[in-house]
Design an enzyme around this catalytic site. Structure first.
Site, PDB file in Angstrom:
ATOM      1  N   HIS A 186     -56.812 145.697  46.628  1.00  0.00           N
ATOM      2  CA  HIS A 186     -56.195 145.171  47.855  1.00  0.00           C
ATOM      3  C   HIS A 186     -57.262 144.874  48.910  1.00  0.00           C
ATOM      4  O   HIS A 186     -56.989 144.917  50.115  1.00  0.00           O
ATOM      5  CB  HIS A 186     -55.171 146.162  48.419  1.00  0.00           C
ATOM      6  CG  HIS A 186     -54.136 146.575  47.429  1.00  0.00           C
ATOM      7  ND1 HIS A 186     -53.026 145.815  47.147  1.00  0.00           N
ATOM      8  CD2 HIS A 186     -54.065 147.666  46.620  1.00  0.00           C
ATOM      9  CE1 HIS A 186     -52.298 146.416  46.224  1.00  0.00           C
ATOM     10  NE2 HIS A 186     -52.905 147.544  45.881  1.00  0.00           N
ATOM     11  N   SER A 312     -76.806 123.153  53.166  1.00  0.00           N
ATOM     12  CA  SER A 312     -76.017 122.658  54.292  1.00  0.00           C
ATOM     13  C   SER A 312     -76.773 121.529  54.961  1.00  0.00           C
ATOM     14  O   SER A 312     -78.006 121.564  55.050  1.00  0.00           O
ATOM     15  CB  SER A 312     -75.749 123.788  55.299  1.00  0.00           C
ATOM     16  OG  SER A 312     -75.237 123.278  56.524  1.00  0.00           O
TER      17      SER A 312
END
Length: 484
Positions: A186, A312
C-alpha cells in the site's frame, strides 16, 4: 491549405510512415516483417495453395498427377517468394494483367498468380489450373496462412524476446539475492525483502507466462471444409473420398490441430487464447516496468548514463527511466489491441462477414507493440544498478517494520496482548531501535527471549528471501518442461 513539406517524402521513407511501427520503431519491429507484412501473408497463401494442390495429386481419386520435378517447381513458388512476386499478386488484385482482369480479391489474385508463374516455368501448366483452389473457399486458405504467420511470429520472434527479458531477470535475481531492501505494501514500509527475490518473482511470472504462450501456439487449429464447413463442393465432385480424413491430414501437416466443426470461418477461439496468453505476459512486464520506475524514483536504482543522451530539454541533470516508460506505453497499447482482437475474431455474422478480415490485418501491429515493449524492458534492465547504500540506509532508518517480528515472537511466548502492545508503540509513528529496546526491557519474558528480540535488525529481517531468489531456477525449469 499549404501542403506540408513532409508530403514530398518517398512513401517508403520511415519519416513518411503513418504508424510509428513502420516509422520511428521500424528497426525494432523489423523481425516481424516475415510474419506480419502483406507480402508475408501472400507468401503463406501461396504455400497453402501449393501444398493443397500436391495433396490433391496424392489422392487416387483425382486426375491430377505431379512428378517430382513439378513438385519442386511448385514448392519453389513459396520457398523463393520475393518482392517481385508480391508486386505481381498486388497487380493482379488491383489492376489485372494481360491474361487476367483485376480481381479486387486478394485470395483470387493468389490463384491467378500461381497460374502465371506456373505458365512461365512449365510447358504443360494449364492442366493444373483447374486444380488450384479446387473446392476451396477463401477462408480455407486464409485461416491456415494466418496461423502459419502467427505461429512463426510467436515461436521465432516473441518467445525468444521474452526469453531474453527473463534471462536478464534471472541474472539480477542471482547477483542481488541477498541485497536487503525495504518492501512496501500500500505504498507504506513493510517487511523487508531482497532485491534479488523481487526480480526472481518477475522471472518466475514471466516463465509461467511464456509457458502459456507456448501451449497456446502449439494448440492453434485450422479448418479446411469449404464454403459452409460441410465439404459440399468436395463431396459433389468426389463423393467416395473421405474428405474429413483428408482435411485432418492436410491441416495437421502444418503443425495445427484440426478444427473439425466450423462454419465457413474458423471460430478463432485458438487465436483468442494466444492473444490472452500474450496479454498475460505483457501484464507481468507492465507490473515490472512500473515497479522499476518507482525504484528509480526512490533512488533504490541508479541508471547508467548513455553518452550523447539527453534527459530533459531544460534540466541538464535528468536521467529519466525512459525505457521502462516506453515499454509501459507500448505494452499497454498492445494489450488494448490484443483484448479487442480476442473479443472480435471469435464472432461472425452467421457463416461469414468480412469485418474480421480488416481486423486480422492488425494482429501484426499488436505483436509489434509487444515486441517493442520487450526490447525496451530489457534495455531498461541493462541500465539500472542497485544503490545498496540508499537501500540499507532507508531500511535501517525504518525499524518499526520489526514490529511484525516482535509481536509474532511474543505470541509464541503466550502473550495475548502482543499485537496491541506493539501497535500502540509503532502504528503511524517513527520509532527508533532504542524505543523498541525500551519496550523489550519492560516485557515479562525470559532473558533469552529478550536477547532474541534485541538481536533483531531491519537488514537481517528478510526471512529466506535469498534462498527464494535461487528457487527461480527451479521454477523456470518447470515452466520450460511444460513448454516442451
Amino acid at each position: 491549405m499549404t501542403e506540408p513539406e513532409s508530403a514530398g517524402l518517398p512513401r517508403t521513407d520511415p519519416l513518411a510512415a503513418v504508424s510509428p511501427l513502420d516509422g520511428r520503431y521500424a528497426s525494432r519491429t523489423e523481425p516481424l516483417v516475415p510474419y506480419a507484412s502483406e507480402s508475408a501473408l501472400m507468401r503463406a497463401r501461396v504455400e497453402v495453395e501449393v501444398e493443397y494442390l500436391i495433396a490433391l495429386a496424392d489422392l487416387d481419386a483425382t486426375d491430377v498427377t505431379l512428378d517430382e520435378s513439378t513438385r519442386e517447381v511448385l514448392r519453389a513458388l513459396y520457398a523463393a517468394f520475393d518482392a517481385d512476386d508480391a508486386r505481381l499478386v498486388k497487380q493482379i488484385e488491383r489492376d489485372g494483367t494481360a491474361e487476367y482482369a483485376a480481381t479486387n480479391h486478394d485470395v483470387k489474385a493468389v490463384e491467378y498468380f500461381l497460374r502465371v508463374r506456373l505458365a512461365e516455368r512449365l510447358s504443360d501448366a494449364e492442366h493444373l489450373f483447374p486444380w488450384i483452389h479446387f473446392g476451396l473457399t477463401s477462408e480455407d486458405v486464409n485461416n491456415l496462412a494466418q496461423r502459419l504467420l502467427v505461429k512463426g511470429a510467436s515461436e521465432e520472434v516473441l518467445l525468444p524476446a521474452l526469453g531474453e527479458v527473463r534471462d536478464a531477470l534471472v541474472e539480477m535475481a542471482h547477483e542481488h539475492r541477498a541485497l536487503p531492501m525495504l518492501a512496501r505494501t500500500h505504498g507504506q514500509p513493510a517487511t523487508p525483502t531482497t532485491f534479488g527475490k523481487e526480480m526472481a518473482v518477475y522471472a518466475a511470472r514471466l516463465g509461467r507466462a511464456t509457458g502459456r504462450i507456448r501451449r497456446a501456439t502449439d494448440s492453434l487449429a485450422g479448418k479446411l471444409a469449404g464454403a459452409s464447413g460441410v465439404y459440399a463442393a468436395h463431396v459433389a465432385a468426389y463423393p467416395d473420398v473421405d474428405w474429413r480424413a483428408f482435411s485432418k491430414s492436410f491441416v495437421e501437416r502444418f503443425g495445427f490441430e484440426h478444427q473439425s466443426l466450423s462454419t465457413q470461418v474458423n471460430p478463432c477461439d485458438d487465436l483468442a487464447e494466444l492473444f490472452d496468453a500474450l496479454r498475460g505476459a505483457n501484464n507481468a512486464l507492465l507490473d515490472l516496468d512500473r515497479d522499476m520506475w518507482l525504484y528509480v524514483s526512490d533512488r533504490y536504482l541508479g541508471q547508467e548514463t548513455v553518452e550523447g543522451e539527453t534527459g530533459s530539454s531544460t534540466m541538464p541533470h535528468k536521467v529519466n527511466p525512459i525505457d521502462f516508460e516506453n515499454s509501459e506505453g507500448n505494452l499497454s497499447k498492445a494489450n488494448s489491441d490484443l483484448t479487442f482482437l480476442a473479443d472480435y475474431v471469435t464472432t461472425s455474422r452467421l457463416q461469414r462477414d468480412l469485418s474480421d478480415s480488416t481486423v486480422k490485418r492488425n494482429v501484426g501491429a499488436a505483436f509489434a507493440h509487444s515486441l517493442i515493449g520487450y526490447g525496451k524492458t530489457e534495455t531498461g534492465l541493462s541500465k539500472v544498478v542497485p544503490n545498496e547504500q540508499v537501500m540499507r540506509e532507508e531500511l535501517e532508518s525504518t525499524p518499526e517494520i520489526l514490529g511484525e517480528a516482535v509481536q509474532t515472537i511474543l505470541r509464541r511466548e503466550g502473550d495475548t496482548d502482543a499485537y496491541e502492545r506493539v501497535k500502540a508503540l509503532t502504528r503511524g509513528r517513527r520509532v527508533t531501535l532504542s524505543d523498541l529496546h525500551d519496550l523489550f526491557a519492560e516485557l515479562d519474558v525470559s532473558e533469552a527471549v529478550r536477547d532474541e528480540l534485541t538481536a533483531l535488525t531491519p537488514s537481517g529481517y528478510v526471512g529466506v528471501a535469498a534462498a527464494l531468489a535461487d528457487d527461480v531456477d527451479t521454477d523456470l525449469n518447470i515452466d520450460v518442461d511444460e513448454m516442451e
